[in-house]
Design a protein around this motif. Structure first.
Motif, PDB file in Angstrom:
ATOM      1  N   GLY E  85       0.826  -1.200   0.000  1.00 35.00           N
ATOM      2  CA  GLY E  85       0.000   0.000   0.000  1.00 35.00           C
ATOM      3  C   GLY E  85       0.860   1.249   0.000  1.00 35.00           C
ATOM      4  N   ASP E  86       0.236   2.395   0.189  1.00 41.56           N
ATOM      5  CA  ASP E  86       0.998   3.643   0.119  1.00 41.56           C
ATOM      6  C   ASP E  86       1.408   4.143   1.500  1.00 41.56           C
ATOM      7  N   LYS E  87       1.161   3.323   2.523  1.00 39.05           N
ATOM      8  CA  LYS E  87       1.585   3.706   3.865  1.00 39.05           C
ATOM      9  C   LYS E  87       2.317   2.535   4.522  1.00 39.05           C
ATOM     10  N   TYR E  88       2.958   2.834   5.617  1.00 42.40           N
ATOM     11  CA  TYR E  88       3.607   1.803   6.430  1.00 42.40           C
ATOM     12  C   TYR E  88       4.825   1.176   5.719  1.00 42.40           C
ATOM     13  N   ASP E 114       3.763   4.759  -8.063  1.00 37.19           N
ATOM     14  CA  ASP E 114       4.605   5.694  -7.332  1.00 37.19           C
ATOM     15  C   ASP E 114       5.682   4.980  -6.508  1.00 37.19           C
ATOM     16  N   ILE E 115       5.542   3.695  -6.327  1.00 38.57           N
ATOM     17  CA  ILE E 115       6.563   2.977  -5.542  1.00 38.57           C
ATOM     18  C   ILE E 115       7.273   1.921  -6.383  1.00 38.57           C
ATOM     19  N   VAL E 116       7.271   2.142  -7.696  1.00 36.71           N
ATOM     20  CA  VAL E 116       7.973   1.207  -8.581  1.00 36.71           C
ATOM     21  C   VAL E 116       9.466   1.163  -8.260  1.00 36.71           C
ATOM     22  N   HIS E 117      10.066   2.318  -8.055  1.00 37.99           N
ATOM     23  CA  HIS E 117      11.515   2.328  -7.879  1.00 37.99           C
ATOM     24  C   HIS E 117      11.960   1.606  -6.590  1.00 37.99           C
ATOM     25  N   PRO E 118      11.388   1.927  -5.426  1.00 34.22           N
ATOM     26  CA  PRO E 118      11.852   1.210  -4.224  1.00 34.22           C
ATOM     27  C   PRO E 118      11.495  -0.286  -4.235  1.00 34.22           C
ATOM     28  N   LEU E 119      10.559  -0.683  -5.081  1.00 33.36           N
ATOM     29  CA  LEU E 119      10.189  -2.104  -5.138  1.00 33.36           C
ATOM     30  C   LEU E 119      10.888  -2.834  -6.274  1.00 33.36           C
ATOM     31  N   ALA E 130       0.926  -5.948 -11.017  1.00 30.13           N
ATOM     32  CA  ALA E 130      -0.433  -5.467 -11.254  1.00 30.13           C
ATOM     33  C   ALA E 130      -0.635  -4.186 -10.471  1.00 30.13           C
ATOM     34  N   SER E 131      -1.443  -3.273 -11.030  1.00 32.15           N
ATOM     35  CA  SER E 131      -1.726  -1.998 -10.364  1.00 32.15           C
ATOM     36  C   SER E 131      -3.055  -2.009  -9.637  1.00 32.15           C
TER      37      SER E 131
ATOM     38  N   SER G  53      15.434   1.767 -21.949  1.00 36.87           N
ATOM     39  CA  SER G  53      14.189   1.799 -21.179  1.00 36.87           C
ATOM     40  C   SER G  53      14.253   2.842 -20.087  1.00 36.87           C
ATOM     41  N   GLU G  54      13.048   3.257 -19.674  1.00 37.13           N
ATOM     42  CA  GLU G  54      12.930   4.153 -18.532  1.00 37.13           C
ATOM     43  C   GLU G  54      11.926   3.578 -17.548  1.00 37.13           C
ATOM     44  N   GLY G  55      11.905   4.133 -16.352  1.00 33.60           N
ATOM     45  CA  GLY G  55      10.893   3.743 -15.384  1.00 33.60           C
ATOM     46  C   GLY G  55      10.965   2.264 -15.032  1.00 33.60           C
ATOM     47  N   PHE G  56       9.804   1.647 -15.066  1.00 37.11           N
ATOM     48  CA  PHE G  56       9.697   0.259 -14.630  1.00 37.11           C
ATOM     49  C   PHE G  56      10.714  -0.664 -15.305  1.00 37.11           C
ATOM     50  N   TRP G  57      10.826  -0.571 -16.621  1.00 37.20           N
ATOM     51  CA  TRP G  57      11.706  -1.521 -17.320  1.00 37.20           C
ATOM     52  C   TRP G  57      13.180  -1.216 -17.091  1.00 37.20           C
ATOM     53  N   ARG G  58      13.511   0.064 -16.917  1.00 35.32           N
ATOM     54  CA  ARG G  58      14.906   0.364 -16.576  1.00 35.32           C
ATOM     55  C   ARG G  58      15.237  -0.272 -15.219  1.00 35.32           C
ATOM     56  N   ASP G  59      14.348  -0.074 -14.264  1.00 35.75           N
ATOM     57  CA  ASP G  59      14.552  -0.686 -12.949  1.00 35.75           C
ATOM     58  C   ASP G  59      14.624  -2.210 -13.060  1.00 35.75           C
TER      59      ASP G  59
END
Lengths: 146, 146, 146, 146, 146, 146, 146, 146
Positions: E85-88, E114-119, E130-131, G53-59
């Motif tokens: 989720g977007d919290k915790y 919005d949390i693609v990079h840290p994940l 999936a979104s 790639s950028e974003g999701f696929w770059r990651d």
């Protein structure tokens, strides 16, 4: 490229020595391992342990002590050669082959063509069937050298 | 408590049927499985597949088809009984025992006491040695009923 | 005795249906599973997921969604049949065969004899090579019935 | 940090040598291994073993001897590079990829973008897709050096 | 074709119920499992066990009791959905993903972009991202129905 | 959600029955299994098998027959409860705990707080320590119901 | 006694260096390994590979290249230290912990007591929780020296 | 042939030293490993870690720190010797034996014949029972030398 090869099975002829000599003559980087091949010593492997036993339990004690060695060496090897001679039951050799098959450890068999039929299940899971120690050496030469 | 028991080995006497009858008479919830025990059918298991072959390769084809069955049934069983008769090489039985040992699958052997010594490695990794089908049934009764 | 058989590989002929019909006609207790065999649906399996992609990444998304199905079904099967047709690269079929080999999952190949040589490594780890769906059915009949 | 890298697949160009040279030039501590890449020697790997065979069984014998080498080297490696060229079926390369996937052994693919679509399942389980040997070297440099 | 799907992660929105309803509406044969999602009950899972504890050890006791459930359900599932989720912190969700990755258990992630990079490491080992719950349902529909 | 729970250890009090009654009273879907808990029957489990033995070998035969049951039931269970009473060595209970730990099979211990210190290694790998059968039932209720 | 220790997690403070220095000062025979800790280099690990790639696929590309390193080093280590700082999501650290847990690879956590509660599942499967690098060094000193 | 042998169990007599001296006198290439055998140090192994604890949790913390060492050394060994003295519960020794049994790691027991009966399950899964350190040395001599 180096290999560790465990030589399982028949202990009444000098096939292990033939393979060792052949590999050495070919300059192959192979370390060979084997069970204890002195028949009397092998049968007596547990005699120093209690309880003093005869028959089934003597065999039981000694076989388990031998298994400490054989199981470890089989698991440490890259390849196992399983030799069946023309005498004796040699169920331990077939047992080792089945053990290798379940582990996914590659093994080759070494036996004459007169026992192809009774060994069909053992050969079916092997990577090769060799008829002579020289053929085993040639397998090793190819595998290590190409 | 129910059990699936695979009956491996000798195919020339009716020991499988004796165990089945004994388990049924004792009211045990056991499902028995076995390899194909018709010798000729087993030898011919791959004959319908190409390439047409004799000798080593015929055996090879058939053994592999048989292994589709035996390997699957052994892995699905809770216990394997491995029977050695007083004739033939029966290397496939010892092979199955080694296969079980490496998988950690419990097995018991069934054989006369005249072949205790050559079977010592096979017996050493077994959970029990039985001399008669009735003893196997008694093991099953105890294991399932206490 | 029942079996679950996964049918991997070529999707342009009706070989899966032939095997299903043959097994049914023989009264065999076999459950067949397969990948999604609709080519366009398979290529589009990930299209509903972000990010919208073409080329490599579209293939990537879709292949992974497909793998959820294929990997699970292969692991749940007792036997895998891997079919190679006379067209296309069919690398996914060879991939599935290698996957089975590493898992110790038995598989049989199904292909014409004109591609025996390029498939030699795939066949070497198989339990059998069949040339026709009828041969596969006969293998199943033997394995389940003896 | 050192690595053992197995170079699987296409044998008609000198991509293995390019990667070796690149890694050496970069001063990377990588040991490279490979199957026997002499096509004729590979096809003949089992010819010294009985029974004398042609066609399917000749291929079978040789492939199994080759597998003693390839299976061992794949399992001993830290990373596998699987190369697909623009000719031939190369099912053995896809087989190796599937074998790695099931083992959890990381592999990268090396192929042109004209075969991205047929390789989608193979690429989906890979850790990376490289188009040139230089890209593979760069992956190795990053993984070992950061 | 039926599936067991474990729903791991965030417990503050009704995403599990959305997926359940969607799968039911689509008529899919899916059994859903989940951790205990009552936050207070989960934190108190070990409170009836000695020694009475606060802070670290209270969490320790409760987490292990919860793990009896979660570990078993993850291992019994065919697919895991891991929701962020977007919290915790939701480290337990990432922990479950790593657990699945090491087991070779397929999982898909469910999170906003919005949390693609840290994940990225968590997504890299997933079979899909999936979104929305609806996208997860569509994955299930495709995997089960084609 | 259903569970299979193996009840290992002490056989001199009715703790197994207490847990069974508690789970039934709570309406939990749990199947309980156990070793043979009749001490004399357990000691005599191998007496019908040759060779007739006393002391070490009698114990050996019987323990292996018992292990056919216990090993299978432990591996089929979802959770193991290991009970230590205030008398006897109960090394078999600690052995079962170690066996579970190596398999990754979750287990909980059940014992008084007077033996916390000597059981510290056994408790360290457990998912919980319970002091009473009622606490075990509460763990089961939570794990199955939340 | 020597050990290989993988240092996973937070990359913004010099905790790895503190542990290295402490182990060296104590004369411990420990080899430390780690992921690439240069944040920008890590994010760009796949940039030299197609498709751009950028974003999701770059990651995605970069994370998989990083995983070649991290997965191998984790599996080769005797112990993993997983560090959680007071900022960022650090889901990759929790992912590594879960990965270790499923492999049966021992790990210890390193974090402040303000995040004990959200890390409870991660700590529950750990062998120890340390609050400072010095505590980790003391664990290593004890484990290697007694 | 060399071996690594882990010496588990009783810490109040100098049996480890006797085995070490015996192996050295026999010129055997054996590396011996062991848990921390200083009782007070072992009990205090986690005392430097938070939270400060007494009783159950102190034992818990220390046992887990000890397990980092013992689990690793057991898994790295070729053979484990498990020693039971005539005092104390020594449940950790039986736990180690069960751990070895599940791993398929060979172990031998070392104990007097007055505790044969309570150790029957532990002995049943062992490769040998020795009554004195000298007997263990003789097992090692035989296994390494034949």
């Amino acid at each position: 490229m180096s290999f560790t090869v465990y030589l399982s099975g028949e202990i009444h002829t000098d096939w292990r020595e033939e393979i060792r000599r052949g590999a050495e003559a070919a300059g192959l980087d192979v370390a060979f391992t084997a069970p204890v091949t002195d028949h009397d010593a092998s049968d007596a492997a547990g005699d120093h342990l209690g309880p003093q036993s005869e028959g089934f339990w003597r065999d039981h004690k000694s076989s388990k002590v031998n298994a400490i060695r054989t199981k470890t060496l089989i698991e440490q090897s890259d390849l196992v050669v399983v030799r069946f001679g023309d005498k004796y039951k040699q169920w331990n050799a077939a047992f080792d082959a089945g053990y290798c098959a379940a582990l996914g450890k590659p093994y080759v068999t070494l036996h004459g063509d007169d026992i192809v039929h009774p060994l069909k299940e053992v050969d079916a899971a092997a990577m090769a069937w060799a008829s002579t120690p020289a053929e085993v050496v040639e397998i090793l030469r190819y595998v290590l050298r190409g």
